[in-house]
Design a protein around this motif. Sequence first.
Motif, PDB file in Angstrom:
ATOM      1  N   ALA A 608      70.017  47.861   8.895  1.00 43.35           N
ATOM      2  CA  ALA A 608      70.489  48.467  10.154  1.00 43.35           C
ATOM      3  C   ALA A 608      69.345  49.410  10.524  1.00 43.35           C
ATOM      4  N   VAL A 609      68.982  50.145   9.475  1.00 45.25           N
ATOM      5  CA  VAL A 609      67.650  51.230   9.594  1.00 45.25           C
ATOM      6  C   VAL A 609      66.438  50.613   9.855  1.00 45.25           C
ATOM      7  N   ALA A 610      66.032  49.283   9.053  1.00 43.08           N
ATOM      8  CA  ALA A 610      64.792  48.710   9.382  1.00 43.08           C
ATOM      9  C   ALA A 610      64.800  48.246  10.927  1.00 43.08           C
ATOM     10  N   ALA A 611      65.870  47.678  11.572  1.00 43.35           N
ATOM     11  CA  ALA A 611      66.153  47.518  12.819  1.00 43.35           C
ATOM     12  C   ALA A 611      65.842  48.585  13.659  1.00 43.35           C
ATOM     13  N   LEU A 612      66.409  49.740  13.534  1.00 42.59           N
ATOM     14  CA  LEU A 612      66.485  50.999  14.333  1.00 42.59           C
ATOM     15  C   LEU A 612      65.027  51.646  14.259  1.00 42.59           C
ATOM     16  N   PRO A 641      65.648  64.709   2.340  1.00 41.64           N
ATOM     17  CA  PRO A 641      66.822  63.588   2.510  1.00 41.64           C
ATOM     18  C   PRO A 641      67.671  63.643   3.490  1.00 41.64           C
ATOM     19  N   TYR A 642      68.098  62.680   4.193  1.00 39.40           N
ATOM     20  CA  TYR A 642      69.008  62.503   5.132  1.00 39.40           C
ATOM     21  C   TYR A 642      70.066  62.674   4.443  1.00 39.40           C
ATOM     22  N   PRO A 643      71.046  63.583   5.264  1.00 37.95           N
ATOM     23  CA  PRO A 643      72.317  64.026   4.501  1.00 37.95           C
ATOM     24  C   PRO A 643      73.476  62.732   4.692  1.00 37.95           C
ATOM     25  N   ILE A 644      73.939  62.295   3.488  1.00 32.27           N
ATOM     26  CA  ILE A 644      75.062  61.329   3.555  1.00 32.27           C
ATOM     27  C   ILE A 644      76.539  61.952   3.075  1.00 32.27           C
ATOM     28  N   GLU A 645      77.436  62.095   3.772  1.00 26.42           N
ATOM     29  CA  GLU A 645      78.662  62.712   3.363  1.00 26.42           C
ATOM     30  C   GLU A 645      79.440  61.943   2.538  1.00 26.42           C
ATOM     31  N   GLU A 662      72.476  60.728  12.594  1.00 26.76           N
ATOM     32  CA  GLU A 662      72.237  61.688  13.561  1.00 26.76           C
ATOM     33  C   GLU A 662      70.642  62.126  13.328  1.00 26.76           C
ATOM     34  N   ARG A 663      70.406  62.545  12.400  1.00 27.90           N
ATOM     35  CA  ARG A 663      69.016  62.921  11.880  1.00 27.90           C
ATOM     36  C   ARG A 663      67.878  62.023  12.108  1.00 27.90           C
ATOM     37  N   LEU A 664      68.265  60.660  11.636  1.00 27.97           N
ATOM     38  CA  LEU A 664      67.508  59.622  12.112  1.00 27.97           C
ATOM     39  C   LEU A 664      67.046  59.647  13.277  1.00 27.97           C
ATOM     40  N   PRO A 673      56.749  59.315  12.151  1.00 26.48           N
ATOM     41  CA  PRO A 673      56.261  58.056  11.468  1.00 26.48           C
ATOM     42  C   PRO A 673      57.391  57.266  10.953  1.00 26.48           C
ATOM     43  N   VAL A 674      57.525  55.852  11.041  1.00 23.81           N
ATOM     44  CA  VAL A 674      58.326  55.113  10.245  1.00 23.81           C
ATOM     45  C   VAL A 674      58.295  55.352   8.846  1.00 23.81           C
ATOM     46  N   GLY A 675      56.964  55.760   8.232  1.00 25.15           N
ATOM     47  CA  GLY A 675      56.953  56.097   6.714  1.00 25.15           C
ATOM     48  C   GLY A 675      57.807  57.107   6.462  1.00 25.15           C
ATOM     49  N   THR A 676      57.822  58.188   7.179  1.00 26.17           N
ATOM     50  CA  THR A 676      58.537  59.245   6.912  1.00 26.17           C
ATOM     51  C   THR A 676      60.123  59.063   6.973  1.00 26.17           C
ATOM     52  N   ILE A 677      60.353  58.541   7.854  1.00 20.24           N
ATOM     53  CA  ILE A 677      61.876  58.314   8.115  1.00 20.24           C
ATOM     54  C   ILE A 677      62.174  57.085   7.161  1.00 20.24           C
ATOM     55  N   SER A 678      61.500  56.329   6.765  1.00 17.70           N
ATOM     56  CA  SER A 678      61.815  55.621   5.511  1.00 17.70           C
ATOM     57  C   SER A 678      62.048  56.339   4.357  1.00 17.70           C
ATOM     58  N   ARG A 679      61.061  57.235   3.851  1.00 18.46           N
ATOM     59  CA  ARG A 679      61.356  57.965   2.911  1.00 18.46           C
ATOM     60  C   ARG A 679      62.354  58.971   2.776  1.00 18.46           C
TER      61      ARG A 679
END
Length: 765
Positions: A608-612, A641-645, A662-664, A673-679
């Motif tokens: 899902a993240v790769a597609a988004l 880090p993106y928060p995961i509750e 939401e953060r994404l 950049p995608v690189g940052t999002i992926s990290r």
Amino acid sequence: MNVRRRIEVSGIVQGVGFRPYVYRLAGEHSLAGHILNTPAGVTIELQGPAASVDEFLKRLPAEAPPLAHITGILVQEIPNSREDGFEILSSERDESVRTLISPDVAVCDDCLRELFDPSDRRYLYPFINCTNCGPRFTIVRSIPYDRALTSMAGFRMCADCQAEYDDPRNRRFHAQPNACWKCGPRVELWNRDGKTIPAHDSMASTVALLDGGKIVAIKGLGGFHLAADATNQSAVELLRTRKLRVEKPFAVMVPDVAAAEAFCEVDAAARRALEGPQRPIVLLHRKPRCLIAEQVAPHNRELGLFLPYTPLHHLLFAKGNFRALVMTSANRSEEPIAIDNREAVERLHDLADFLLVHNRDILWRCDDSVVRPAASKIRQLRRSRGYVPVPMFLHEDLPPILAVGGELKNTICLAKGRHAFMSQHIGDLENLESYGFFQDVIEHFERILEIGPRVIAHDLHPDYLSTKWALAQKGVCLVGVQHHHAHIASCMAENHLEGRLIGFSLDGTGYGTDGQIWGGEVLLADYIGFERTAHFDYVPMPGGAKAIQEPWRMAVAYLAHHWGREFLSLPIPFVRQLDKREVGTILQMLARKVNSPMTSSCGRLFDAVAALVGLRTHVNYEGQAAIELEAAIGGSTDATPYPIELRAEGNTWIFDTLQLFERLFEDLRRQVPVGTISRRFHNGLVEAFVQLAVMLRDQHALERVCMSGGTFQNVFLAENLCSRLETLGFKVFTQAEVPPGDGGLSLGQIMVAAHTHYVEHRSEK
Ligand code: ZN
Ligand code: ZN
Ligand code: FE
């Protein structure tokens, strides 16, 4: 003062040049005595000065032949006897010896020297071998390991070969595949219709074809490869088109480590992996401006390189101008690799321009193994040629058990005593030919290992062909093992662990005990059972299997899960680019809960993240989206880090991904950049699992963590999670000798079955 000692050596010590080795070693220390093959290994008796015997014992394991695998040495004082010199005894029992068969091994340095020595009688002979090297597992029809029961049976040794074979001091003493130009197998070049092309030197003709950009099917050790010059764009593109293998990477053979270094980063661990006698395909980071054709591994920052392992491979590189050859399994996508000459003509007709065949039959197909070098260990991704059938050594004795593995990347496993024998890579069982192969391998393993299992372990998925096969067996006790429990048990077995611990079992798909598709699971587990203590929130997979091939469907599923139809107004490129009609259909499917099984899969979250983020809407092979998302990691400026509750539902913790998404979206809106999002995404997963581990440690007083499942092929995730946990005082265990993916399931199934079966038996009494 002379002493006499009896030494029992167990393990793989027959058919690997062990007796000539001991003979030589005894000679060097002027010791008297003898050596004898026994059902368990070899027995040596030594007589001489105590100091010499001690020295011998020190050197015995340290300098053992490369193929020997010693599992035990037992020494006993015995009375002196009158014996002069040292002898190799051939007992009557020798005839019926039952022993472990060695895996196939790359040609050794001594044989290589002879291969290129113009004065040697095997000069340029493509099938040169000795007791230290050559084919084994793939040419064995049955036991005992003896020429008559191998595919060398039809070749009668010439007088010279026979003399070597009979001489205990010779490197070819009892080398079953021993052969030469006069008496052994030969190569032939065929056209695609299977007609012999008369050639004075078939090897030279083959090399000329490859140099000219042709695709040649080359018969190897465990099957045919399709070969093409890896630096020739059009040859590689042609191969890709013909193989219908849209983007899945091809393996590349290079002549030596220096050539590997020209294309990829090679550190000490990588060098060890490349040069090991198993000669696996080693995944390496490609260098910038690498000359390997882009189409060899599109969108992939890694290349799978391996070194020549048969004399024939060495001859190709010695004669050719190419510095790298694509050497990919000769099959259409996901069919088993071709091994028989005629079968190859039939199946490879449209794929290869020519075939380089020979008349030594491959009896057992065995795909190339795939490893990734890590700091301390070589990590298996596909454990096959070169490793099989070396057993995994267990920490406890097991009764005879068969485990039939999963569905994809299937392996089976047979265990008895302290040995668990995992099979070669069998492949995806949904393919009919692979299923036939699966049945053959079970039968073959039971025969050559002489294990008659009374217990069969299988996956819980009712539709897996391996499960169906198991359920159809009569007169055995069946044990169903949950997929993610098997992953953790596999990791425990490899690390010789007992007792209860925390298991992170992350992958794409596995059948859960609630009938849903699991894949992001945290278990409190031992071999007997498990408690599912946490998992990713369930989301629907619109279209079922189709959602695996089309990650954009998972993205829509996650968006709809968190925001309902309102996500359609989110101002991000992914949503704007959606096909309105297709989305409409998906939303209807979701609303009516039609063909949308629920999943807690970690792999689908990656999809899902790769597609988004716009990396991939459709995949061409399993795990592609996740691989590319990991490869995209970059932009170290913001690694928050993106928060995961973690949300409690009864006794279970749920990983809720709402805040993550939401953060994404914020990042997407700000065009981060995608690189940052992926990290940030990867770091989010790490933090969520760390947080949970800390909580579980407090609650349950557990400090050991096992990590397994296909998701842990993701190096970034595996290494960061591991080091964070270790900093916090956890003991973390991962898989190295056994693949973390579904290729490792069978070992875990064995362990669970052994323990649950044992418990059931006790309670019956
Ligand atoms: Zn050799
Ligand atoms: Zn010969
Ligand atoms: Fe799995």
